[in-house]
Design a protein around this motif. Sequence first.
Motif, PDB file in Angstrom:
ATOM      1  N   UNK A   7       0.752  -1.241  -0.001  1.00  0.00           N
ATOM      2  CA  UNK A   7      -0.024  -0.194  -0.009  1.00  0.00           C
ATOM      3  C   UNK A   7       0.819   1.092  -0.147  1.00  0.00           C
ATOM      4  N   UNK A   8       1.894   1.204   0.867  1.00  0.00           N
ATOM      5  CA  UNK A   8       2.795   2.571   0.876  1.00  0.00           C
ATOM      6  C   UNK A   8       3.484   2.527  -0.443  1.00  0.00           C
ATOM      7  N   UNK A   9       3.829   1.411  -1.057  1.00  0.00           N
ATOM      8  CA  UNK A   9       4.624   1.642  -2.380  1.00  0.00           C
ATOM      9  C   UNK A   9       3.648   2.317  -3.428  1.00  0.00           C
ATOM     10  N   UNK A  10       2.508   1.860  -3.498  1.00  0.00           N
ATOM     11  CA  UNK A  10       1.507   2.264  -4.364  1.00  0.00           C
ATOM     12  C   UNK A  10       1.341   3.740  -4.229  1.00  0.00           C
ATOM     13  N   UNK A  11       1.115   4.215  -2.886  1.00  0.00           N
ATOM     14  CA  UNK A  11       1.175   5.590  -2.567  1.00  0.00           C
ATOM     15  C   UNK A  11       2.073   6.348  -2.896  1.00  0.00           C
ATOM     16  N   UNK A  12       3.504   6.008  -2.737  1.00  0.00           N
ATOM     17  CA  UNK A  12       4.685   6.554  -3.118  1.00  0.00           C
ATOM     18  C   UNK A  12       4.860   6.836  -4.841  1.00  0.00           C
ATOM     19  N   UNK A  13       4.077   5.953  -5.411  1.00  0.00           N
ATOM     20  CA  UNK A  13       4.297   5.943  -6.893  1.00  0.00           C
ATOM     21  C   UNK A  13       3.263   6.646  -7.456  1.00  0.00           C
ATOM     22  N   UNK A  15       1.681  10.408  -8.196  1.00  0.00           N
ATOM     23  CA  UNK A  15       2.235  11.625  -8.315  1.00  0.00           C
ATOM     24  C   UNK A  15       1.416  12.727  -7.461  1.00  0.00           C
ATOM     25  N   UNK A  16      -0.060  12.538  -7.480  1.00  0.00           N
ATOM     26  CA  UNK A  16      -0.876  13.488  -7.061  1.00  0.00           C
ATOM     27  C   UNK A  16      -1.101  13.147  -5.495  1.00  0.00           C
ATOM     28  N   UNK A  17      -0.933  11.861  -5.013  1.00  0.00           N
ATOM     29  CA  UNK A  17      -0.541  11.502  -3.493  1.00  0.00           C
ATOM     30  C   UNK A  17       0.580  12.273  -3.081  1.00  0.00           C
ATOM     31  N   UNK A  18       1.616  12.176  -3.918  1.00  0.00           N
ATOM     32  CA  UNK A  18       2.843  12.858  -3.338  1.00  0.00           C
ATOM     33  C   UNK A  18       2.842  14.263  -3.230  1.00  0.00           C
ATOM     34  N   UNK A  19       2.123  14.822  -4.190  1.00  0.00           N
ATOM     35  CA  UNK A  19       2.068  16.285  -4.275  1.00  0.00           C
ATOM     36  C   UNK A  19       0.954  17.022  -3.005  1.00  0.00           C
ATOM     37  N   UNK A  20      -0.150  16.222  -3.165  1.00  0.00           N
ATOM     38  CA  UNK A  20      -1.128  16.581  -1.897  1.00  0.00           C
ATOM     39  C   UNK A  20      -0.614  16.577  -0.515  1.00  0.00           C
ATOM     40  N   UNK A  21       0.388  15.429  -0.399  1.00  0.00           N
ATOM     41  CA  UNK A  21       0.986  15.192   0.955  1.00  0.00           C
ATOM     42  C   UNK A  21       1.929  16.152   1.239  1.00  0.00           C
ATOM     43  N   UNK A  22       2.531  17.116   0.211  1.00  0.00           N
ATOM     44  CA  UNK A  22       3.281  18.080   0.455  1.00  0.00           C
ATOM     45  C   UNK A  22       2.912  19.474   0.591  1.00  0.00           C
ATOM     46  N   UNK A  65       6.721  22.234   6.103  1.00  0.00           N
ATOM     47  CA  UNK A  65       7.339  22.862   4.693  1.00  0.00           C
ATOM     48  C   UNK A  65       8.724  22.944   4.541  1.00  0.00           C
ATOM     49  N   UNK A  66       9.277  23.161   5.948  1.00  0.00           N
ATOM     50  CA  UNK A  66      10.566  23.264   5.830  1.00  0.00           C
ATOM     51  C   UNK A  66      11.370  21.674   5.957  1.00  0.00           C
ATOM     52  N   UNK A  67      10.652  20.923   6.626  1.00  0.00           N
ATOM     53  CA  UNK A  67      11.355  19.495   6.529  1.00  0.00           C
ATOM     54  C   UNK A  67      11.048  18.798   5.144  1.00  0.00           C
ATOM     55  N   UNK A  68      10.159  19.142   4.423  1.00  0.00           N
ATOM     56  CA  UNK A  68      10.002  18.975   3.020  1.00  0.00           C
ATOM     57  C   UNK A  68      10.796  19.570   1.893  1.00  0.00           C
ATOM     58  N   UNK A  69      11.572  20.496   2.526  1.00  0.00           N
ATOM     59  CA  UNK A  69      12.502  21.257   1.478  1.00  0.00           C
ATOM     60  C   UNK A  69      11.643  22.142   0.625  1.00  0.00           C
ATOM     61  N   UNK A  70      10.597  22.885   0.966  1.00  0.00           N
ATOM     62  CA  UNK A  70       9.853  23.688   0.011  1.00  0.00           C
ATOM     63  C   UNK A  70      10.172  25.051   0.474  1.00  0.00           C
ATOM     64  N   UNK A  71      10.209  25.369   1.818  1.00  0.00           N
ATOM     65  CA  UNK A  71      10.667  26.888   2.296  1.00  0.00           C
ATOM     66  C   UNK A  71      11.901  26.504   3.097  1.00  0.00           C
ATOM     67  N   UNK A  72      12.664  27.582   3.110  1.00  0.00           N
ATOM     68  CA  UNK A  72      13.926  27.672   4.009  1.00  0.00           C
ATOM     69  C   UNK A  72      13.509  28.732   5.255  1.00  0.00           C
ATOM     70  N   UNK A  73      13.971  28.472   6.226  1.00  0.00           N
ATOM     71  CA  UNK A  73      13.861  29.203   7.759  1.00  0.00           C
ATOM     72  C   UNK A  73      15.377  29.450   7.921  1.00  0.00           C
ATOM     73  N   UNK A  74      15.492  30.701   8.127  1.00  0.00           N
ATOM     74  CA  UNK A  74      16.771  31.541   8.711  1.00  0.00           C
ATOM     75  C   UNK A  74      16.520  32.098   9.780  1.00  0.00           C
TER      76      UNK A  74
END
Length: 110
Positions: A7-13, A15-22, A65-74
């Motif tokens: 199930x996790x492998x299908x989820x990771x494959x 692209x919409x699940x990946x995007x929505x998760x982020x 968002x920081x952990x997912x690499x989408x934003x940076x925190x300074x």
Amino acid sequence: MKNKGLEEEKYLQCPIEFTMDKIVGKRKLVILWHIYDKKVIRYGELKNSVYKISHKMLSDHLKELVNDGIISKKIYPEIPPKVEYSLTKFGETLIPIMDILCKWGIDNQK
């Protein structure tokens, strides 16, 4: 147990699940929009810019968002602490999506 891995492998494959998760969270896209709009924004300004967001929700979404690499925190070493957020190069790849969502909102908001 083996099915959970499949199930996790299908989820990771997917692209919409990946995007929505982020990007999905009660206010994640709004937070991203304000960061994109300002280029660099401090925590307090971001808190005041996002309608009806609690400190906990903003803090949690920013951490994700920081952990997912989408934003940076300074963080600047001063008192009181100064913290700034900006989009990473990876986060900038979401700009076309946010632009389309913004245009849709403008076109349909009455």
